[in-house]
Scaffold this active site. Structure first.
Site, PDB file in Angstrom:
ATOM      1  N   GLY A  15       0.771  -1.244   0.000  1.00 39.61           N
ATOM      2  CA  GLY A  15       0.000   0.000   0.000  1.00 39.61           C
ATOM      3  C   GLY A  15       0.798   1.288   0.000  1.00 39.61           C
ATOM      4  O   GLY A  15       0.268   2.341   0.363  1.00 39.61           O
ATOM      5  N   ASN A  17       1.827   2.988  -2.662  1.00 38.18           N
ATOM      6  CA  ASN A  17       1.229   3.892  -3.659  1.00 38.18           C
ATOM      7  C   ASN A  17      -0.092   4.458  -3.151  1.00 38.18           C
ATOM      8  O   ASN A  17      -0.391   5.642  -3.350  1.00 38.18           O
ATOM      9  CB  ASN A  17       1.038   3.177  -5.001  1.00 38.18           C
ATOM     10  CG  ASN A  17       2.313   3.157  -5.820  1.00 38.18           C
ATOM     11  OD1 ASN A  17       2.696   4.157  -6.413  1.00 38.18           O
ATOM     12  ND2 ASN A  17       3.001   2.015  -5.816  1.00 38.18           N
ATOM     13  N   LEU A 101      -5.998 -10.182 -11.751  1.00 39.46           N
ATOM     14  CA  LEU A 101      -6.394  -9.745 -13.092  1.00 39.46           C
ATOM     15  C   LEU A 101      -7.828  -9.248 -13.023  1.00 39.46           C
ATOM     16  O   LEU A 101      -8.623  -9.756 -12.224  1.00 39.46           O
ATOM     17  CB  LEU A 101      -6.333 -10.923 -14.068  1.00 39.46           C
ATOM     18  CG  LEU A 101      -4.937 -11.437 -14.419  1.00 39.46           C
ATOM     19  CD1 LEU A 101      -5.059 -12.688 -15.284  1.00 39.46           C
ATOM     20  CD2 LEU A 101      -4.151 -10.361 -15.150  1.00 39.46           C
ATOM     21  N   HIS A 118       2.205   0.416 -13.387  1.00 33.29           N
ATOM     22  CA  HIS A 118       2.968  -0.792 -13.693  1.00 33.29           C
ATOM     23  C   HIS A 118       4.456  -0.452 -13.665  1.00 33.29           C
ATOM     24  O   HIS A 118       4.866   0.580 -14.213  1.00 33.29           O
ATOM     25  CB  HIS A 118       2.563  -1.308 -15.084  1.00 33.29           C
ATOM     26  CG  HIS A 118       3.255  -2.568 -15.458  1.00 33.29           C
ATOM     27  ND1 HIS A 118       2.882  -3.794 -14.952  1.00 33.29           N
ATOM     28  CD2 HIS A 118       4.320  -2.795 -16.263  1.00 33.29           C
ATOM     29  CE1 HIS A 118       3.694  -4.725 -15.436  1.00 33.29           C
ATOM     30  NE2 HIS A 118       4.577  -4.149 -16.226  1.00 33.29           N
TER      31      HIS A 118
HETATM   32  C1  GRF Z   1       4.229  -1.340  -7.271  1.00 30.15           C
HETATM   33  O1  GRF Z   1       5.542  -1.640  -7.686  1.00 30.15           O
HETATM   34  C2  GRF Z   1       3.328  -1.188  -8.479  1.00 30.15           C
HETATM   35  O2  GRF Z   1       3.973  -0.660  -9.587  1.00 30.15           O
HETATM   36  C3  GRF Z   1       2.921  -2.617  -8.746  1.00 30.15           C
HETATM   37  O3  GRF Z   1       2.795  -3.206  -7.472  1.00 30.15           O
HETATM   38  C4  GRF Z   1       3.612  -2.517  -6.537  1.00 30.15           C
HETATM   39  C5  GRF Z   1       2.715  -2.093  -5.413  1.00 30.15           C
HETATM   40  O4  GRF Z   1       3.404  -1.509  -4.342  1.00 30.15           O
HETATM   41  N1  GRF Z   1       1.716  -2.650  -9.548  1.00 30.15           N
HETATM   42  P1  GRF Z   1       2.595  -0.837  -3.159  1.00 30.15           P
HETATM   43  O5  GRF Z   1       1.615  -1.872  -2.623  1.00 30.15           O
HETATM   44  O6  GRF Z   1       1.901   0.373  -3.711  1.00 30.15           O
HETATM   45  O7  GRF Z   1       3.619  -0.471  -2.117  1.00 30.15           O
END
Ligand code: GRF
Length: 200
Positions: A15, A17, A101, A118
């Protein structure tokens, strides 16, 4: 009446992001948006704890409950997920480390409303283990991409992209650690584009 875009964030685990987007919205870096909920497909994950600390509503729809005899009943899971997300009246759904997915049920219910981050420079290295793919391909640069989600995996129109150099001695872990803060900035930049730039 508030015209802020209602953002629902979907995550499965760490989490970071989710946290970066939420802080950017709560601090006014992204102005015309509000995070209405974090939706997780797993219980007990760090993303949920981060949401509680940030005062964001959480919803858990456990995908594990829809597994039986080695098969995942994605339509049944997504039916419940769609019901929960619809109740949140989202303008935009942000996937942030959501590890499943997307099936037809979800995609058909929210056309042109779902975005994803991504960890590669799409169209290169779609799918799982993007850093591993980049290292194996011996590329000099990699990065991250925020894009619209369509039925084809990691193939929708690109909203924002950032690059980093691949250095001698890089490993998956080193690349991931160096890219993560760049991901956060790129996702915030994408949200600003989508939420603020078309605001009169
Ligand atoms: C990130 O590297 C994102 O690009 C990928 O999954 C990871 C998630 O990280 N889709 P977080 O859970 O946001 O720390």
């Amino acid at each position: 009446m508030s015209s802020k875009k209602r953002i629902v964030i979907l995550a499965s685990g760490r989490g970071s992001n989710f946290e970066a987007l939420t802080k950017a919205i709560q601090s006014g870096t992204v102005k015309n948006a509000e995070v209405v909920a974090l939706v997780c497909n797993r219980k007990g994950v760090p993303a949920l704890e981060r949401a509680r600390e940030l005062g964001v509503k959480t919803v858990v729809v456990e995908s594990a409950l829809y597994h039986s005899e080695g098969k995942f009943d994605r339509p049944a899971y997504e039916k419940v997920l769609v019901r929960e997300i619809t109740a949140l009246k989202p303008d935009l759904i942000c996937l942030a480390g959501y590890l499943l997915l997307l099936g037809k049920t979800l995609l058909d219910t929210f056309p042109e409303k779902i975005i994803n981050i991504h960890p590669s420079l799409l169209p290169a290295f779609k799918g799982l283990k993007a850093h591993e793919q980049a290292l194996k391909a011996n590329v000099k640069e990699t990065g991250c991409t925020v894009h619209w989600v369509t039925a084809d995996l990691d193939s929708g129109p690109i909203i924002a992209q950032s690059k980093i150099s691949v250095l001698a001695g890089d490993t998956v872990e080193k690349l991931e650690a160096r890219l993560l803060p760049i991901e956060h900035r790129t996702y915030i930049e994408a949200l600003k584009k989508l939420c603020d730039e078309d605001t009169p």
